[in-house]
Design an enzyme around this catalytic site. Structure first.
Site, PDB file in Angstrom:
ATOM      1  N   ARG A 243       0.705  -1.080   0.110  1.00  3.77           N
ATOM      2  CA  ARG A 243       0.251   0.095  -0.158  1.00  3.77           C
ATOM      3  C   ARG A 243       0.919   1.380  -0.112  1.00  3.77           C
ATOM      4  O   ARG A 243       1.986   1.197  -0.045  1.00  3.77           O
ATOM      5  CB  ARG A 243      -1.163  -0.047   1.147  1.00  3.77           C
ATOM      6  CG  ARG A 243      -0.544  -0.882   2.226  1.00  3.77           C
ATOM      7  CD  ARG A 243       0.446  -0.425   3.327  1.00  3.77           C
ATOM      8  NE  ARG A 243       0.275   1.150   3.551  1.00  3.77           N
ATOM      9  CZ  ARG A 243       1.294   2.139   3.629  1.00  3.77           C
ATOM     10  NH1 ARG A 243       2.506   1.540   3.731  1.00  3.77           N
ATOM     11  NH2 ARG A 243       1.086   3.284   4.125  1.00  3.77           N
ATOM     12  N   GLY A 244       0.129   2.407  -0.219  1.00  5.05           N
ATOM     13  CA  GLY A 244       1.020   3.597  -0.202  1.00  5.05           C
ATOM     14  C   GLY A 244       1.156   4.110  -1.843  1.00  5.05           C
ATOM     15  O   GLY A 244       1.433   3.143  -2.680  1.00  5.05           O
ATOM     16  N   ALA A 245       0.846   5.153  -2.429  1.00  4.30           N
ATOM     17  CA  ALA A 245       0.504   5.635  -3.629  1.00  4.30           C
ATOM     18  C   ALA A 245       1.783   5.025  -4.247  1.00  4.30           C
ATOM     19  O   ALA A 245       1.564   4.663  -5.589  1.00  4.30           O
ATOM     20  CB  ALA A 245       0.124   7.038  -3.824  1.00  4.30           C
TER      21      ALA A 245
ATOM     22  N   GLN B 216      -1.497   1.917  10.334  1.00  4.65           N
ATOM     23  CA  GLN B 216      -0.507   1.855   9.563  1.00  4.65           C
ATOM     24  C   GLN B 216       0.736   2.740  10.384  1.00  4.65           C
ATOM     25  O   GLN B 216       1.847   2.670  10.262  1.00  4.65           O
ATOM     26  CB  GLN B 216      -0.659   2.421   8.229  1.00  4.65           C
ATOM     27  CG  GLN B 216      -1.549   1.601   7.377  1.00  4.65           C
ATOM     28  CD  GLN B 216      -3.006   2.249   7.532  1.00  4.65           C
ATOM     29  OE1 GLN B 216      -3.401   2.625   8.358  1.00  4.65           O
ATOM     30  NE2 GLN B 216      -3.655   2.283   6.171  1.00  4.65           N
TER      31      GLN B 216
ATOM     32  N   ASP C 162      -2.259  10.316  -1.559  1.00  5.62           N
ATOM     33  CA  ASP C 162      -2.619   8.978  -2.426  1.00  5.62           C
ATOM     34  C   ASP C 162      -3.019   9.841  -3.664  1.00  5.62           C
ATOM     35  O   ASP C 162      -3.087   9.189  -4.715  1.00  5.62           O
ATOM     36  CB  ASP C 162      -3.970   8.180  -1.930  1.00  5.62           C
ATOM     37  CG  ASP C 162      -3.206   7.130  -0.787  1.00  5.62           C
ATOM     38  OD1 ASP C 162      -3.047   5.833  -1.331  1.00  5.62           O
ATOM     39  OD2 ASP C 162      -3.196   7.397   0.266  1.00  5.62           O
TER      40      ASP C 162
ATOM     41  N   ASN D  33      -5.659  11.949   1.557  1.00  5.92           N
ATOM     42  CA  ASN D  33      -4.770  10.991   2.411  1.00  5.92           C
ATOM     43  C   ASN D  33      -5.605   9.880   3.221  1.00  5.92           C
ATOM     44  O   ASN D  33      -7.057  10.195   3.357  1.00  5.92           O
ATOM     45  CB  ASN D  33      -3.803  11.705   3.098  1.00  5.92           C
ATOM     46  CG  ASN D  33      -2.502  10.782   3.678  1.00  5.92           C
ATOM     47  OD1 ASN D  33      -1.942  10.093   2.826  1.00  5.92           O
ATOM     48  ND2 ASN D  33      -2.242  11.163   4.888  1.00  5.92           N
ATOM     49  N   LYS D  34      -4.926   9.164   4.086  1.00  3.27           N
ATOM     50  CA  LYS D  34      -5.626   8.181   5.067  1.00  3.27           C
ATOM     51  C   LYS D  34      -6.787   8.904   5.743  1.00  3.27           C
ATOM     52  O   LYS D  34      -6.432  10.046   6.406  1.00  3.27           O
ATOM     53  CB  LYS D  34      -4.505   7.589   5.897  1.00  3.27           C
ATOM     54  CG  LYS D  34      -4.980   6.406   6.563  1.00  3.27           C
ATOM     55  CD  LYS D  34      -5.971   5.423   5.792  1.00  3.27           C
ATOM     56  CE  LYS D  34      -5.044   4.772   4.738  1.00  3.27           C
ATOM     57  NZ  LYS D  34      -5.809   3.799   3.794  1.00  3.27           N
TER      58      LYS D  34
END
EC number: 5.3.1.23
Length: 349
Positions: free
Chosen positions: A47-49, A196, A237, A247-248
């Site tokens: 995960r993570g853009a 996370q 993201d 973002n998250k």
């Protein structure tokens, strides 16, 4: 920390460090099929853009490998590429990675799938290395906004694990330390419901010997009120054309608290995460994930049966709450519509 994404020529597979089991287990997940790639993306093995973009690039090669030998390989390949691009809706780097590989296919005029696979594997490795270098440049520019003694709050994980290596938000932290800034430390918000921050950010900073303290999400306001936070730096993201940053989930709340307590709030992201076709953050599709991430902690159920939950994975932070967007070409400042446009024009994009 760059071992978490690697291509194995021997296995014809993309090998991912399975982030679902960190920090207590370090297991590898082998992607040999498109189904494996999509599973890894959707279940957050990776995960993570930026890391999603790198995974997408290797996923294109895996798709080609799957259809090799078919008479209709071009048609079948295009279907599989679209399946990869649609695996998760919010991170723009996913489709960016696929489209970059498709553009290379179109421009190369290769005749066979074997030729395509050769240039695609080379391109995926280029994208992989480029991401590491881009993150290091983000760190160089981000270091300019960090002072000696700063405690930096971050939300989610935008470190090496979210990229090919080094990180975006944590790249700013690493860049500051590499630049000689002293006594820099991090507060990692736990980032419910997938944790996370508690699991991943704390894991990689501890591995690198960078001082880190985990805070529950609800403590952000108190910590800022007590003067324990000097800067907030988060990843993204997707960044819209007007500078809104997606973002998250929970990032928007942190930004509001930062504004109220006069704590500068920065977003760190490569230009590939900026979507100039998306006018603002509210137009960005927001992933609604499985309720199990909220109703359970591991295997333990914590909510009553039958009670619905909200599990939106991301939220947009309006540009007026953002002091700057740290990119590989510099720190973009308000008004973001103009600074984003100028940054792309200077890169000839």
């Amino acid at each position: 920390m760059e071992r978490h994404i690697r291509f194995s020529d021997e296995d014809s597979a993309l090998v991912l460090l399975d982030q679902r089991y960190l920090p207590t287990r370090e297991d590898d997940f082998y992607c040999r099929t498109v189904e494996n790639i999509i599973y890894a993306l959707q279940t957050m093995v990776v995960r993570g853009a930026p890391a999603i973009g790198v995974t997408a690039a290797y996923g294109c090669w895996i798709a080609a490998n799957e259809v090799a030998g078919s008479k209709n390989w071009k048609e079948e390949l295009n279907v599989k590429l679209e399946e990869i691009a649609e695996a998760r809706p919010t991170a723009v780097n996913l489709r960016w990675g696929v489209e970059r590989m498709k553009a290379l296919w179109a421009s190369s005029q290769v005749e066979t799938i074997e030729e395509l696979m050769k240039i695609w594997l080379e391109e995926a490795k280029i994208i992989h290395q480029e991401d590491i270098e881009i993150c290091k440049l983000i760190g160089v520019h981000g270091a300019t906004v960090i002072e000696d003694g700063d405690t930096i709050m971050t939300h989610c994980n935008a470190g090496a694990l979210a990229t090919a290596g080094y990180g975006t938000a944590l790249g700013v932290v690493r860049g500051a330390i590499d630049a000689g800034k002293k006594d820099v430390s991090v507060i990692a918000n736990e980032t419910r419901p997938f944790l996370q921050g508690a699991r991943l950010t704390a894991y990689e900073l501890k591995e690198d010997g960078i001082p880190v303290t985990v805070a529950c999400d609800n403590a952000c306001g108190l910590l800022m009120r007590r003067g324990m936070v000097n800067k907030v730096v988060v990843g993204a993201d997707r960044v819209a054309a007007n500078g809104d940053a997606v973002n998250k989930i929970g990032t928007y709340s942190v930004a509001l608290l930062a504004k109220a307590h006069k704590v500068p709030f920065y977003v760190a992201a490569p230009l590939s995460t900026i979507d100039r076709n998306m006018p603002d953050g509210d137009s960005t599709p927001i992933e609604d994930r499985t309720p199990l991430e909220v109703t359970h902690v591991g295997d333990t159920q914590i909510t009553p049966d039958g009670v619905p939950v909200f599990n939106f994975a991301f939220d947009p932070t309006p540009n007026e709450l953002i002091a700057g967007i740290v990119t590989e070409v510099g720190v973009l400042r308000p008004p973001f519509t103009e600074s984003i446009k100028k940054a792309f024009e200077e890169q000839g994009k």
